[in-house]
Design an enzyme around this catalytic site. Sequence first.
Site, PDB file in Angstrom:
ATOM      1  N   ASP A  57       0.809  -1.053   0.070  1.00  0.00           N
ATOM      2  CA  ASP A  57      -0.033   0.105  -0.041  1.00  0.00           C
ATOM      3  C   ASP A  57       0.857   1.263  -0.035  1.00  0.00           C
ATOM      4  O   ASP A  57       0.293   2.306  -0.035  1.00  0.00           O
ATOM      5  CB  ASP A  57      -1.151  -0.084   1.168  1.00  0.00           C
ATOM      6  N   SER A  58       2.323   1.260   0.096  1.00  0.00           N
ATOM      7  CA  SER A  58       3.070   2.087  -0.230  1.00  0.00           C
ATOM      8  C   SER A  58       2.931   2.885  -1.587  1.00  0.00           C
ATOM      9  O   SER A  58       3.236   3.848  -1.892  1.00  0.00           O
ATOM     10  CB  SER A  58       4.546   1.668  -0.242  1.00  0.00           C
ATOM     11  N   ASP A  96      -0.909  -6.360  -0.053  1.00  0.00           N
ATOM     12  CA  ASP A  96      -1.034  -5.422   1.234  1.00  0.00           C
ATOM     13  C   ASP A  96      -2.674  -5.154   1.411  1.00  0.00           C
ATOM     14  O   ASP A  96      -3.040  -4.536   0.633  1.00  0.00           O
ATOM     15  CB  ASP A  96      -0.258  -4.232   1.043  1.00  0.00           C
ATOM     16  N   LYS A 125      -1.040  -9.459   3.071  1.00  0.00           N
ATOM     17  CA  LYS A 125      -0.304  -8.875   4.478  1.00  0.00           C
ATOM     18  C   LYS A 125      -1.173  -7.991   5.031  1.00  0.00           C
ATOM     19  O   LYS A 125      -1.901  -7.294   4.466  1.00  0.00           O
ATOM     20  CB  LYS A 125       1.032  -8.182   3.999  1.00  0.00           C
ATOM     21  N   GLU A 127      -1.202  -5.137   8.699  1.00  0.00           N
ATOM     22  CA  GLU A 127      -0.622  -4.670   9.892  1.00  0.00           C
ATOM     23  C   GLU A 127      -1.410  -4.815  11.152  1.00  0.00           C
ATOM     24  O   GLU A 127      -2.350  -4.619  11.108  1.00  0.00           O
ATOM     25  CB  GLU A 127      -0.310  -3.093   9.457  1.00  0.00           C
ATOM     26  N   GLU A 194       9.237  -4.291  10.698  1.00  0.00           N
ATOM     27  CA  GLU A 194       9.413  -2.778   9.898  1.00  0.00           C
ATOM     28  C   GLU A 194       9.956  -1.914  11.119  1.00  0.00           C
ATOM     29  O   GLU A 194       9.347  -1.639  12.205  1.00  0.00           O
ATOM     30  CB  GLU A 194       8.294  -2.128   9.152  1.00  0.00           C
TER      31      GLU A 194
HETATM   32  O1  KIV Z   1       3.452  -0.932   1.519  1.00  0.00           O
HETATM   33  C1  KIV Z   1       4.630  -1.496   1.503  1.00  0.00           C
HETATM   34  O2  KIV Z   1       5.486  -1.420   0.570  1.00  0.00           O
HETATM   35  C2  KIV Z   1       5.250  -2.272   2.682  1.00  0.00           C
HETATM   36  C3  KIV Z   1       6.567  -2.427   2.651  1.00  0.00           C
HETATM   37  C4  KIV Z   1       7.302  -1.241   3.192  1.00  0.00           C
HETATM   38  C5  KIV Z   1       6.998  -3.384   3.530  1.00  0.00           C
HETATM   39  O3  KIV Z   1       4.357  -2.694   3.426  1.00  0.00           O
END
Ligand code: KIV
Length: 282
Positions: A57-58, A96, A125, A127, A194
């Site tokens: 989600d970056s 994500d 993934k 958080e 992280e």
């Molecule tokens: O969103 C993302 O790119 C991430 C990485 C920083 C691990 O979660």
Amino acid sequence: MTTPPYNSTQAKPATVTLQTLRKMKQAREKIVMLTAYDASFAAMLDRAAVDIILVGDSLGMVVQGYATTIPVTMDDMVYHTRLVARAQQRAMLMADMPFMSYSDPQRALENAARFMQEAGAQIVKLEGGGDLAAVVEKLASNNIPVCAHLGLQPQSVHKLGGYRVQGRDPAAAEAMLLEAQAMQAAGADMILLECVPAALAQRITDSVSIPTIGIGAGPHTDGQVLVSYDVLGISCGRPPKFAKNFLADLKGSEEISIEAAVRAYVTAVRQGRFPDATQAMA
Ligand code: KIV
């Protein structure tokens, strides 16, 4: 059987599986992960033998230009995951789960199912730590592979008051170790750490049988991940201290190209040369 909306002839089964990654952990072979948000980047990472491609989600920050990852929606993530799935062949494809898409187990199941069915993801993934055990259990009991993201959780930036190293004091370190173990017990297949002190990342890595992937967490995790834009020095704003511009690092080499920079990152991780003391966070 209905035809999946992604191009199933191109999105071939990944040859990197959860079993491959567990064997790599046991054999102490480093796992290499990078982010991608489109087909061209994904194909390049696949050619460079990256083991896991993360549609992070970056993308909210590096592609969409937001200040945080919070505005990113499920539709955005499904769209970009589908683009990556069309090109990825060997790597495992991780998607994500964006902010609020896993706020309860049923919601998480429905959204993770979208990633798997509509976009071609192979693992999701999310958080969070111990408080997410019920969500992880729900996904695991429905055969959805899960990576639990601990330490700095960018979706909680407003609660944390900034992007800071997590688990520095002994109580917080102990709590994170327990959270990692709780995630494994709930059925998580991988843990991402992280911005965590290197010594704590090492303790966590040694205390779980599932692979750990670090970003700003020192050299002792089973694998490493970076945002690919940071590897190439094209991020908006100041890059994080734990990142390294592998493209700039090629200055004076025979081949200076984006693909060569990605290969340099892959080699540095595999050989245990990245991260080094320059990227140390704590
Ligand atoms: O969103 C993302 O790119 C991430 C990485 C920083 C691990 O979660």
